[in-house]
Design an enzyme around this catalytic site. Structure first.
Site, PDB file in Angstrom:
ATOM      1  N   CYS A 167       0.020   3.892   2.649  1.00  0.00           N
ATOM      2  CA  CYS A 167       0.442   3.421   3.980  1.00  0.00           C
ATOM      3  C   CYS A 167       1.915   3.729   4.205  1.00  0.00           C
ATOM      4  O   CYS A 167       2.305   4.214   5.271  1.00  0.00           O
ATOM      5  CB  CYS A 167       0.214   1.915   4.118  1.00  0.00           C
ATOM      6  SG  CYS A 167      -1.493   1.393   3.975  1.00  0.00           S
ATOM      7  N   CYS A 176       0.843  -1.204   0.000  1.00  0.00           N
ATOM      8  CA  CYS A 176       0.000   0.000   0.000  1.00  0.00           C
ATOM      9  C   CYS A 176       0.877   1.252   0.000  1.00  0.00           C
ATOM     10  O   CYS A 176       1.537   1.551   0.995  1.00  0.00           O
ATOM     11  CB  CYS A 176      -0.909  -0.040   1.223  1.00  0.00           C
ATOM     12  SG  CYS A 176      -1.835   1.475   1.522  1.00  0.00           S
TER      13      CYS A 176
END
Length: 183
Positions: free
Chosen positions: A111, A108
């Site tokens: 993230c 991600c």
């Protein structure tokens, strides 16, 4: 047809002993003048007749920007401790102070870009709040228990109970406002 003509046009630019396998992208216009000189957008081609070398260089801002962003994200020091399924109860649910948990995954991008914010929060609230990160790929049962459907998700726990959830990469000020409510 365009590929054949483009190849012939490229081959006519260079001497016969050099045949680069360069293929420009076809134009979007159907009324393209095939007699016009070839244009390579974002690239520059140079030919040196002394040593018969052809070089192709990129001048694209996008590739430079992409490299710098991925470089920044990969060079970040991650000093926030990790919590797993095995340590969840002892570190999060049985904690005496508020706990901030970042649910994330290595694939991600948002993230990974958000890790420095969590790291800053861990330093800012040292001694008052515990900060952890949980990899949802490694601990899927914890993520499903709390209904994590999007990452990054930040959850705040007080006395073992979930008090707040912030979904997405939000500004640091939003996180500090949420944390300060429970101090």
């Amino acid at each position: 047809m365009s590929t054949i003509l483009d190849s012939l046009a490229i081959s006519s630019i260079f001497p016969s002993n050099l045949r680069p396998s360069l293929r420009p992208s076809p134009p979007f216009s159907a009324a393209w003048d095939r007699r016009a000189p070839l244009k390579f957008t974002g690239f520059s081609i140079s030919y040196t007749s002394v040593n018969n070398q052809v070089s192709l260089a990129s001048s694209s801002r996008i590739s430079r920007r992409t490299n710098s962003v991925s470089g920044e994200a990969s060079d970040v020091a991650f000093d926030v401790p990790t919590v797993t399924e095995e340590t969840w109860d002892s570190l999060v649910l049985n904690a005496t102070e508020p706990v901030v948990v970042e649910f994330w995954a290595p694939w991600c991008g948002p993230c990974r870009m958000f890790h420095p914010v969590i790291s800053d929060l861990a330093k800012q609230y040292t001694g008052r709040v515990k900060c952890f990160k949980l990899n949802t790929d490694d601990s899927p049962s914890v993520a499903s228990r709390y209904g994590i459907r999007s990452i990054p998700t930040i959850m705040i726990f007080v006395n073992g109970e979930k008090k707040d959830a912030i979904i997405g990469a939000v500004p640091k000020t939003s996180l500090t406002a949420s944390i300060d409510k429970f101090l």
